[in-house]
Design a protein around this motif. Structure first.
Motif, short mmCIF file in Angstrom:
data_model
loop_
_atom_site.label_atom_id
_atom_site.label_comp_id
_atom_site.label_asym_id
_atom_site.label_seq_id
_atom_site.Cartn_x
_atom_site.Cartn_y
_atom_site.Cartn_z
N SER A 114 0.81 -1.22 0.00
CA SER A 114 0.00 0.00 0.00
C SER A 114 0.84 1.27 0.00
O SER A 114 0.40 2.31 -0.49
CB SER A 114 -0.93 0.02 1.22
OG SER A 114 -1.90 -0.99 1.12
N PHE A 115 2.05 1.21 0.55
CA PHE A 115 2.87 2.43 0.58
C PHE A 115 3.21 2.90 -0.82
O PHE A 115 3.41 4.10 -1.05
CB PHE A 115 4.12 2.23 1.44
CG PHE A 115 5.33 1.69 0.73
CD1 PHE A 115 6.28 2.54 0.21
CD2 PHE A 115 5.51 0.32 0.58
CE1 PHE A 115 7.40 2.05 -0.44
CE2 PHE A 115 6.62 -0.18 -0.06
CZ PHE A 115 7.58 0.69 -0.58
N LEU A 116 3.26 1.96 -1.78
CA LEU A 116 3.55 2.36 -3.16
C LEU A 116 2.40 3.14 -3.77
O LEU A 116 2.61 4.05 -4.57
CB LEU A 116 3.85 1.12 -4.00
CG LEU A 116 5.15 0.38 -3.68
CD1 LEU A 116 5.26 -0.89 -4.50
CD2 LEU A 116 6.36 1.27 -3.90
N ILE A 117 1.18 2.77 -3.39
CA ILE A 117 0.02 3.53 -3.88
C ILE A 117 0.12 4.98 -3.41
O ILE A 117 -0.15 5.92 -4.17
CB ILE A 117 -1.30 2.88 -3.41
CG1 ILE A 117 -1.48 1.53 -4.13
CG2 ILE A 117 -2.49 3.78 -3.67
CD1 ILE A 117 -2.73 0.78 -3.74
N GLU A 118 0.56 5.18 -2.16
CA GLU A 118 0.76 6.54 -1.65
C GLU A 118 1.88 7.24 -2.41
O GLU A 118 1.77 8.44 -2.73
CB GLU A 118 1.09 6.49 -0.16
CG GLU A 118 -0.07 6.03 0.73
CD GLU A 118 0.24 6.18 2.20
OE1 GLU A 118 1.01 7.10 2.56
OE2 GLU A 118 -0.29 5.38 2.98
N ALA A 119 2.96 6.52 -2.72
CA ALA A 119 4.07 7.12 -3.47
C ALA A 119 3.62 7.58 -4.85
O ALA A 119 3.98 8.68 -5.30
CB ALA A 119 5.21 6.12 -3.59
N TYR A 120 2.81 6.78 -5.51
CA TYR A 120 2.35 7.16 -6.85
C TYR A 120 1.40 8.35 -6.79
O TYR A 120 1.40 9.19 -7.70
CB TYR A 120 1.69 5.97 -7.53
CG TYR A 120 2.64 4.80 -7.74
CD1 TYR A 120 3.98 5.01 -8.03
CD2 TYR A 120 2.20 3.48 -7.62
CE1 TYR A 120 4.86 3.95 -8.19
CE2 TYR A 120 3.07 2.42 -7.80
CZ TYR A 120 4.40 2.66 -8.08
OH TYR A 120 5.26 1.60 -8.24
N ALA A 219 9.64 10.33 -3.39
CA ALA A 219 8.23 9.99 -3.20
C ALA A 219 8.08 8.68 -2.42
O ALA A 219 7.22 8.57 -1.54
CB ALA A 219 7.54 9.87 -4.56
N VAL A 220 8.93 7.71 -2.72
CA VAL A 220 8.87 6.41 -2.02
C VAL A 220 9.20 6.58 -0.54
O VAL A 220 8.51 6.05 0.33
CB VAL A 220 9.83 5.41 -2.70
CG1 VAL A 220 10.06 4.19 -1.80
CG2 VAL A 220 9.28 4.98 -4.05
N VAL A 221 10.24 7.34 -0.24
CA VAL A 221 10.63 7.56 1.16
C VAL A 221 9.55 8.31 1.92
O VAL A 221 9.20 7.95 3.05
CB VAL A 221 11.98 8.31 1.22
CG1 VAL A 221 12.27 8.79 2.64
CG2 VAL A 221 13.11 7.41 0.73
N SER A 222 8.99 9.35 1.32
CA SER A 222 7.93 10.12 1.96
C SER A 222 6.71 9.24 2.23
O SER A 222 6.13 9.29 3.33
CB SER A 222 7.54 11.31 1.08
OG SER A 222 6.48 12.03 1.65
N ALA A 223 6.31 8.43 1.25
CA ALA A 223 5.15 7.57 1.42
C ALA A 223 5.41 6.50 2.48
O ALA A 223 4.52 6.16 3.27
CB ALA A 223 4.79 6.92 0.09
N PHE A 224 6.62 5.96 2.51
CA PHE A 224 6.96 4.94 3.49
C PHE A 224 6.88 5.51 4.91
O PHE A 224 6.34 4.88 5.82
CB PHE A 224 8.37 4.41 3.21
CG PHE A 224 8.71 3.14 3.94
CD1 PHE A 224 8.56 1.92 3.33
CD2 PHE A 224 9.21 3.18 5.24
CE1 PHE A 224 8.89 0.75 4.00
CE2 PHE A 224 9.54 2.03 5.92
CZ PHE A 224 9.37 0.80 5.30
N CYS A 229 4.50 5.11 9.74
CA CYS A 229 4.86 5.98 10.88
C CYS A 229 6.34 5.77 11.22
O CYS A 229 6.72 5.50 12.37
CB CYS A 229 3.99 5.70 12.10
SG CYS A 229 2.25 6.04 11.82
N ALA A 230 7.17 5.88 10.20
CA ALA A 230 8.59 5.53 10.32
C ALA A 230 9.47 6.77 10.31
O ALA A 230 9.13 7.81 9.76
CB ALA A 230 8.99 4.61 9.17
N ASP A 231 10.62 6.61 10.94
CA ASP A 231 11.71 7.57 10.83
C ASP A 231 12.89 6.84 10.22
O ASP A 231 12.97 5.61 10.28
CB ASP A 231 12.06 8.10 12.23
CG ASP A 231 12.93 9.35 12.17
OD1 ASP A 231 13.06 9.91 11.06
OD2 ASP A 231 13.48 9.74 13.21
N PHE A 232 13.82 7.58 9.62
CA PHE A 232 14.93 6.94 8.91
C PHE A 232 16.28 7.34 9.49
O PHE A 232 16.49 8.49 9.87
CB PHE A 232 14.91 7.29 7.43
CG PHE A 232 13.88 6.53 6.64
CD1 PHE A 232 13.95 5.16 6.54
CD2 PHE A 232 12.84 7.19 6.01
CE1 PHE A 232 13.00 4.45 5.81
CE2 PHE A 232 11.90 6.50 5.29
CZ PHE A 232 11.98 5.13 5.19
#
Length: 280
Positions: A114-120, A219-224, A229-232
């Protein structure tokens, strides 16, 4: 908020990419370190195929040799993919890290992807799961190719499948990786396949503009971050992970035993690593 290691690896060859993914999976399983999101590309271009697939039924080996294109058996399932101008992601984490309420493979696959749907959507594209669109299924004549499958949690944009993902599990530990094509030229992979190549969607075509890896990665990092609810923590492979990856590349992913016959030297490889570590 859960902290993930963010590993941006750049480009590597097919055997190296699969060896690194499995090395991170092994390291996380053994050491329980931070979960991981890895982003990378493929250079030179190559095919990957699912762990249970027969490469002789997929590829014209003479054509592969003639065009200098490698192939590698993934540690995960799914169909064959051609990797060229793309961003690939790899997640290594536990079900708890990812906030999964169930350990079922199918449900977890949907939750993760689902995180990829948010990235797109960040990129300006409306995506959905094939199961939600009512068009999931596959052409069984060419089901060996990833692009011919529209399974329930595959992602569609304008009715076209974009990329693909596959998963490997050990109890509650998950390795999931997948392809996000930035552009796609079918003229190179098509002669190497024993089946006609179906429609392959890519971001640049769908967006009607050229998009690069940096914009897609953002976009992928932001969506992830939002989805999990992650930090990197910016990271790289540590010395032990580098050694495991090198052993896996040399003894498994670069070899005909694994790629052609699915002979897995994993036990011997890890034994060799532990012996080297004990002697260091």
């Amino acid at each position: 908020m859960k902290t993930f290691r963010l590993i941006t690896s750049g480009y590597a060859d097919a055997a190296t990419n699969m060896a690194v993914d499995e090395a991170l999976f092994f390291s996380y399983r053994q050491n329980g370190s931070l979960p991981i999101l890895r982003l990378y590309g493929w250079r030179p271009a190559a095919f990957s195929f699912g762990v249970s697939q027969d490469p002789a039924a997929l590829f014209n080996f003479k054509a592969l040799e003639a065009c200098g294109t490698a192939m590698v058996r993934r540690p995960t399932g799914g169909g064959a993919l051609f990797h060229n101008d793309e961003l690939t992601y790899c997640i290594v984490a536990s079900t708890e890290d990812l906030g999964l309420e169930t350990r079922g493979v199918k449900a977890s696959y949907g939750r993760i992807t689902s995180f990829l749907i948010e990235a797109y959507r960040i990129l300006g594209l409306e995506a959905c799961f094939a199961g939600d669109s009512g068009v999931h299924g596959m052409d069984h004549k060419i089901a060996d190719l990833c692009s011919s499958r529209n399974e329930e949690y595959d992602i569609l944009i304008d009715g076209r499948k974009l990329g693909g993902s596959a998963q490997k599990r050990s109890k509650n530990i998950i390795l999931q990786h997948g392809s996000i094509p930035l552009s796609f030229d079918r003229r190179r992979p098509e002669p190497c396949l024993r089946h006609p190549l179906p429609d392959v969607a890519d971001l640049s075509t769908l967006l009607k503009r050229r998009i690069g890896g940096h914009e897609t990665s953002e976009a992928v990092v932001s969506a992830f971050k939002s989805h999990f609810c992650a930090d990197f923590l910016d990271s790289r492979l540590d010395r032990k992970e580098e050694k495991i990856a090198a052993l896996l590349k040399d003894n498994k992913y670069a070899g005909a035993g694994w790629n052609l016959k699915r002979i897995d030297p994993m036990t011997e490889t890890i034994h060799a690593y532990r012996t080297q570590a004990a002697m260091a």
